[in-house]
Write a protein that holds these residues in place. Structure first.
Motif, mmCIF file in Angstrom:
data_model
loop_
_atom_site.group_PDB
_atom_site.id
_atom_site.type_symbol
_atom_site.label_atom_id
_atom_site.label_comp_id
_atom_site.label_asym_id
_atom_site.label_seq_id
_atom_site.Cartn_x
_atom_site.Cartn_y
_atom_site.Cartn_z
ATOM 1 N N ASP A 38 0.805 -1.232 0.000
ATOM 2 C CA ASP A 38 0.000 0.000 0.000
ATOM 3 C C ASP A 38 0.835 1.277 0.000
ATOM 4 O O ASP A 38 0.308 2.354 -0.299
ATOM 5 C CB ASP A 38 -1.024 0.015 1.137
ATOM 6 N N ASP A 39 2.112 1.175 0.299
ATOM 7 C CA ASP A 39 2.988 2.340 0.133
ATOM 8 C C ASP A 39 2.989 2.797 -1.313
ATOM 9 O O ASP A 39 3.119 3.978 -1.611
ATOM 10 C CB ASP A 39 4.436 1.988 0.525
ATOM 11 N N ARG A 40 2.842 1.838 -2.229
ATOM 12 C CA ARG A 40 2.835 2.153 -3.662
ATOM 13 C C ARG A 40 1.440 2.465 -4.171
ATOM 14 O O ARG A 40 1.250 3.375 -4.961
ATOM 15 C CB ARG A 40 3.407 0.972 -4.460
ATOM 16 N N VAL A 41 0.465 1.654 -3.734
ATOM 17 C CA VAL A 41 -0.891 1.794 -4.277
ATOM 18 C C VAL A 41 -1.659 2.927 -3.586
ATOM 19 O O VAL A 41 -2.415 3.655 -4.198
ATOM 20 C CB VAL A 41 -1.650 0.453 -4.156
ATOM 21 N N LYS A 42 -1.474 3.036 -2.286
ATOM 22 C CA LYS A 42 -2.141 4.074 -1.476
ATOM 23 C C LYS A 42 -3.667 3.996 -1.568
ATOM 24 O O LYS A 42 -4.352 4.996 -1.816
ATOM 25 C CB LYS A 42 -1.657 5.472 -1.867
ATOM 26 N N ALA A 43 -4.180 2.786 -1.380
ATOM 27 C CA ALA A 43 -5.627 2.591 -1.453
ATOM 28 C C ALA A 43 -6.319 2.960 -0.138
ATOM 29 O O ALA A 43 -7.463 3.384 -0.136
ATOM 30 C CB ALA A 43 -5.943 1.142 -1.808
ATOM 31 N N PHE A 44 -5.624 2.781 0.975
ATOM 32 C CA PHE A 44 -6.275 2.942 2.281
ATOM 33 C C PHE A 44 -5.923 4.258 2.971
ATOM 34 O O PHE A 44 -4.769 4.676 2.992
ATOM 35 C CB PHE A 44 -5.859 1.795 3.211
ATOM 36 N N LEU A 45 -6.958 4.877 3.538
ATOM 37 C CA LEU A 45 -6.749 6.044 4.403
ATOM 38 C C LEU A 45 -6.512 5.601 5.831
ATOM 39 O O LEU A 45 -5.872 6.285 6.616
ATOM 40 C CB LEU A 45 -7.993 6.947 4.375
ATOM 41 N N HIS A 46 -7.079 4.453 6.181
ATOM 42 C CA HIS A 46 -7.025 3.996 7.560
ATOM 43 C C HIS A 46 -7.152 2.472 7.581
ATOM 44 O O HIS A 46 -8.049 1.924 6.960
ATOM 45 C CB HIS A 46 -8.186 4.630 8.347
ATOM 46 N N VAL A 47 -6.237 1.815 8.270
ATOM 47 C CA VAL A 47 -6.309 0.358 8.420
ATOM 48 C C VAL A 47 -6.313 0.049 9.911
ATOM 49 O O VAL A 47 -5.530 0.620 10.669
ATOM 50 C CB VAL A 47 -5.095 -0.331 7.744
ATOM 51 N N TRP A 146 -2.344 -1.315 -12.069
ATOM 52 C CA TRP A 146 -1.835 -1.748 -13.370
ATOM 53 C C TRP A 146 -0.678 -0.881 -13.835
ATOM 54 O O TRP A 146 0.183 -1.328 -14.589
ATOM 55 C CB TRP A 146 -2.948 -1.694 -14.428
ATOM 56 N N ASP A 147 -0.697 0.385 -13.456
ATOM 57 C CA ASP A 147 0.350 1.343 -13.831
ATOM 58 C C ASP A 147 0.276 2.461 -12.800
ATOM 59 O O ASP A 147 -0.658 3.266 -12.819
ATOM 60 C CB ASP A 147 0.092 1.870 -15.255
ATOM 61 N N ASN A 148 1.265 2.489 -11.933
ATOM 62 C CA ASN A 148 1.199 3.397 -10.785
ATOM 63 C C ASN A 148 1.237 4.875 -11.170
ATOM 64 O O ASN A 148 0.986 5.741 -10.337
ATOM 65 C CB ASN A 148 2.318 3.095 -9.790
ATOM 66 N N ALA A 149 1.527 5.168 -12.432
ATOM 67 C CA ALA A 149 1.521 6.571 -12.870
ATOM 68 C C ALA A 149 0.121 7.008 -13.284
ATOM 69 O O ALA A 149 -0.097 8.165 -13.635
ATOM 70 C CB ALA A 149 2.498 6.765 -14.026
ATOM 71 N N ARG A 150 -0.829 6.065 -13.239
ATOM 72 C CA ARG A 150 -2.179 6.373 -13.713
ATOM 73 C C ARG A 150 -3.197 6.364 -12.583
ATOM 74 O O ARG A 150 -2.976 5.785 -11.526
ATOM 75 C CB ARG A 150 -2.588 5.383 -14.804
ATOM 76 N N ILE A 151 -4.349 6.995 -12.873
ATOM 77 C CA ILE A 151 -5.418 7.119 -11.880
ATOM 78 C C ILE A 151 -6.160 5.784 -11.733
ATOM 79 O O ILE A 151 -6.241 4.995 -12.687
ATOM 80 C CB ILE A 151 -6.401 8.246 -12.263
ATOM 81 N N PRO A 152 -6.696 5.528 -10.523
ATOM 82 C CA PRO A 152 -7.455 4.306 -10.293
ATOM 83 C C PRO A 152 -8.945 4.509 -10.517
ATOM 84 O O PRO A 152 -9.753 3.653 -10.172
ATOM 85 C CB PRO A 152 -7.193 4.053 -8.810
ATOM 86 N N GLY A 153 -9.310 5.670 -11.088
ATOM 87 C CA GLY A 153 -10.723 6.022 -11.203
ATOM 88 C C GLY A 153 -11.199 6.687 -9.928
ATOM 89 O O GLY A 153 -10.478 6.759 -8.939
ATOM 90 N N SER A 155 -15.108 8.294 -7.873
ATOM 91 C CA SER A 155 -14.478 8.617 -6.611
ATOM 92 C C SER A 155 -13.955 7.404 -5.842
ATOM 93 O O SER A 155 -13.048 7.517 -5.039
ATOM 94 C CB SER A 155 -15.454 9.393 -5.735
ATOM 95 N N GLY A 156 -14.500 6.220 -6.095
ATOM 96 C CA GLY A 156 -14.108 5.066 -5.291
ATOM 97 C C GLY A 156 -12.822 4.400 -5.755
ATOM 98 O O GLY A 156 -12.722 3.171 -5.802
ATOM 99 N N GLY A 157 -11.809 5.193 -6.061
ATOM 100 C CA GLY A 157 -10.556 4.639 -6.563
ATOM 101 C C GLY A 157 -9.826 3.789 -5.533
ATOM 102 O O GLY A 157 -9.149 2.816 -5.886
ATOM 103 N N GLY A 158 -9.965 4.135 -4.261
ATOM 104 C CA GLY A 158 -9.299 3.355 -3.218
ATOM 105 C C GLY A 158 -9.857 1.945 -3.131
ATOM 106 O O GLY A 158 -9.110 0.962 -3.049
ATOM 107 N N SER A 159 -11.175 1.831 -3.166
ATOM 108 C CA SER A 159 -11.814 0.512 -3.092
ATOM 109 C C SER A 159 -11.420 -0.349 -4.294
ATOM 110 O O SER A 159 -11.083 -1.528 -4.146
ATOM 111 C CB SER A 159 -13.339 0.661 -3.029
ATOM 112 N N ALA A 160 -11.451 0.245 -5.489
ATOM 113 C CA ALA A 160 -11.124 -0.516 -6.694
ATOM 114 C C ALA A 160 -9.650 -0.922 -6.698
ATOM 115 O O ALA A 160 -9.304 -2.052 -7.069
ATOM 116 C CB ALA A 160 -11.448 0.315 -7.938
ATOM 117 N N ALA A 161 -8.769 -0.003 -6.270
ATOM 118 C CA ALA A 161 -7.337 -0.305 -6.250
ATOM 119 C C ALA A 161 -7.022 -1.383 -5.210
ATOM 120 O O ALA A 161 -6.133 -2.219 -5.427
ATOM 121 C CB ALA A 161 -6.540 0.965 -5.965
ATOM 122 N N ALA A 162 -7.752 -1.387 -4.090
ATOM 123 C CA ALA A 162 -7.536 -2.418 -3.071
ATOM 124 C C ALA A 162 -7.842 -3.804 -3.649
ATOM 125 O O ALA A 162 -7.126 -4.774 -3.397
ATOM 126 C CB ALA A 162 -8.407 -2.143 -1.842
#
Lengths: 507, 116
Positions: A38-47, A146-153, A155-162
């Motif tokens: 998650d350091d790379r993906v950054k999907a979570f605000l709080h775990v 899939w490509d860390n330079a791109r957006i995950p969509g 507003s729910g990008g965190g959920s999808a990226a997780a």
């Protein structure tokens, strides 16, 4: 461990129920994955690992005591930070709510906990669900697995990226203009916007109340159906909740048969502005469905061209009203309370400091559109367009069982690419917005890659016919997976670019 | 990004609607909405809002007088429930999230001006 991460929710629940693996092991594996990537993906605000493990232990104890477990008991889930959960900070991606810990659960949180679903934490999102990239989050931007330079969509990008980074097999989101479906599309995951009112909004931070629809996110259609079944249903605490039985979406996902179904292709959703690779994958998916015995016809919905314009009047109008509750009095940030400033000045200073640029844009547009002298031309006209779009859907559904289109016109764009061009950003929701305005249900299913990035296939069905989404989605998924020799995300897991996820080579 | 408009009626409406927003207009809207905007934000926002408003004004092209408005996807009006007393949240739980508390109540900044 990576086998536990690659498994779907249905499979995990089955293995937990038979005692082959404990809920604790499954949860621990996912917490480890979050810690690793998650350091790379950054999907979570709080775990909250402690809380998650305790919930998993409770499931294991229930099983040990001989209790029959529900179909998702012990399965980990990533929760969009828009759902309240007692004791867990809920920010909705906004600095104005930083540190707020809600004193109550959303109805959906209650349903998930009662089903034994293990909540791992809260996922990142565009502030107050306003955006298509998570770049409007008040905290940080989530990266596309899939490509860390791109957006995950968004507003729910965190959920999808997780989901796509194998941090969780299930997630939940909310869809006001495409916030479940567009992130699903650009991350190669499954996202469903149920019929408006089929899932409770109680305890879900409101963006545009006449459009907001919570829904399931997963890596497979069946998993989404199982989650849909858990979270849907009438809620007396939500006045716009529908008091009707939830269609048997799980049976539909298992049935997965489109023989004899009539599928309408929306003529207006294609051509200029659509990436050729997206159109190509979409056309191939249509051919797959035709091969499975569906009849494909072209349908015109002429007013869909006006949906984006109507949405960007109706939604900001509701936003300007809903966000008035963040007034620095009962919860959240307070700025400038120096004993001299008036309450109005404190509100002005707090909201000026606490809201990000997009929230401000929408509040101002809404305030303008609702102001005297402009109300009829703007808000009034937009409401009429809403009627015309609903009529287009009614006419189309009189002829076909479902409508289909690409979920979004392009694959994931680069972080920063549209950050200062609001209109370009808004176009990501071009194909998803009509279903929010009309309130019918819709889903996004992965249908392949274009230039190495996922493409989503949107299915739209009439209100309360959510089962059709799953029937068509599961049929398409099964046939495509047969051709690919696995799911689309298996291609990421086993590829060079997905090597950092550390889940390759187990299938 | 401006959308071409067909028809004299909508053209007239659109011209009326696309009066350029000045930073001062945006500041006034900000005060109405209780959002203090910086000088920099006003200068940045005004042209952006202009483009957005010009683009969304095309809803007037098809919103004829004969089309009824839809405010909500569900045909629901006045949803009632039985008036049953249920437990409410304890005061401490509600006050726990407040920015400022005094004597078991929300403490707010002064609500009256000197001469009120």
């Amino acid at each position: 461990m990576s086998a536990l991460l690659r498994a779907g929710a249905a499979e995990l629940a089955g293995r937990i129920a038979t005692g082959e693996v404990s809920a604790r092991e499954v949860t621990a594996a996912h917490l480890d994955q979050i810690a690793a990537v998650d350091d790379r993906v950054k999907a979570f605000l709080h775990v909250d690992g402690e809380r998650a493990l305790a919930a998993a232990d409770a499931v294991d104890a229930r099983r040990a005591a001989g209790e029959e477990l529900g179909p998702l008991a012990g399965v980990p889930l990533a929760m969009k930070d828009i759902f309240t959960m007692k004791g867990a900070p809920t920010t909705c991606g906004s600095r104005i709510l930083e540190g707020w810990v809600p004193p109550y659960n959303s109805t959906i949180t209650d349903k998930l906990l009662a089903a034994g679903v293990v909540v791992l934490g809260k996922t990142n999102m565009d502030e107050f669900a306003m955006g298509s990239s998570t770049e409007n989050s008040g905290f940080f931007t989530t990266h596309n697995p899939w490509d860390n330079a791109r957006i995950p969509g968004g507003s729910g990008g965190g959920s999808a990226a997780a989901l796509a980074s194998f941090e969780a097999p299930l997630a939940i989101g909310t869809d006001t203009g495409g916030s479940i479906r567009q992130p699903a599309s650009v991350t190669g995951t499954v996202g469903v916007k149920p019929t408006y009112g089929a899932t409770s909004r109680y305890g879900v931070v409101a963006m545009a109340s006449s459009l907001d629809t919570p829904g399931p996110c997963a890596r497979t259609v069946l998993d989404a159906a199982l989650l849909h079944q858990v979270i849907a249903g009438w809620d007396p605490r939500d006045a716009t909740s529908i008091n009707a039985p939830v269609p048997d979406v799980v049976a539909a996902a298992r049935h997965a048969d489109v023989k004899g179904m009539k599928i309408g292709v929306v003529r207006e959703f294609g051509g200029e502005g659509y990436q050729p690779g997206v159109e190509q994958r979409f056309a191939e998916a249509l051919a797959v469905l035709e091969g499975l015995g569906a009849e494909i016809v072209e349908v015109s919905c002429p007013h869909f061209d006006y949906a984006l314009a109507a949405y960007y009047l109706i939604m900001p109008s509701e936003v300007s009203s809903n966000l008035a509750r963040f007034d620095a009095m009962r919860y959240g940030l307070r700025v400038g309370d120096d004993g001299v400033n008036s309450v109005e000045e404190v509100m002005n200073l707090t909201r000026g400091a606490g809201f990000g640029a997009e929230a401000k844009r929408r509040i101002i547009i809404g305030t303008y559109a609702l102001s005297s002298g402009y109300y009829d031309a703007y808000y009034g006209s937009a409401q009429k367009v809403r009627t015309l779009i609903t009529r287009d859907f009614d006419a189309a559904f009189a002829k076909v069982d479902v409508l289909v289109s690409p979920t979004t016109p392009t694959t994931a764009f680069r972080i920063g690419e549209r950050a200062d061009d609001p209109l370009a950003m808004y176009k990501a929701d071009l194909c998803t917005i009509p279903s929010n305005l009309a309130g019918n249900c819709a889903a996004s299913i992965p249908c392949g890659l274009a230039d190495g990035l996922p493409v989503g296939f949107q299915i739209m069905a009439p209100a309360l016919a959510d089962d059709r989404l799953y029937r068509v989605g599961a049929a398409l998924e099964r046939e495509l997976n047969n051709r690919w020799g696995g799911g689309l995300l298996d291609q990421l897991a086993d590829s060079e670019s997905g090597a950092y996820l550390n889940v390759g080579g187990v299938r | 990004m401006l959308t071409p408009v067909d028809g004299a009626r909508s053209r007239a409406v659109n011209e009326e609607l696309t009066l350029a927003l000045t930073p001062a207009d945006v500041a006034r809207l900000g005060e109405l909405a209780r959002v203090r905007l910086t000088e920099e934000e006003l200068v940045h926002l005004a042209p952006q809002l202009d483009v957005i408003l010009a683009s969304v004004a095309r809803v007037t092209e098809v919103a004829g007088a004969d089309v009824p408005p839809t405010s909500h996807a569900l045909p629901l009006t006045n949803v009632f429930r039985d008036d049953v007393v249920t437990e409410s949240l304890p005061a401490e739980a509600v006050l726990a999230g407040a920015p400022s508390v005094e004597d078991g109540r929300f403490r707010v900044p002064r609500i009256l001006t000197e001469d009120a």
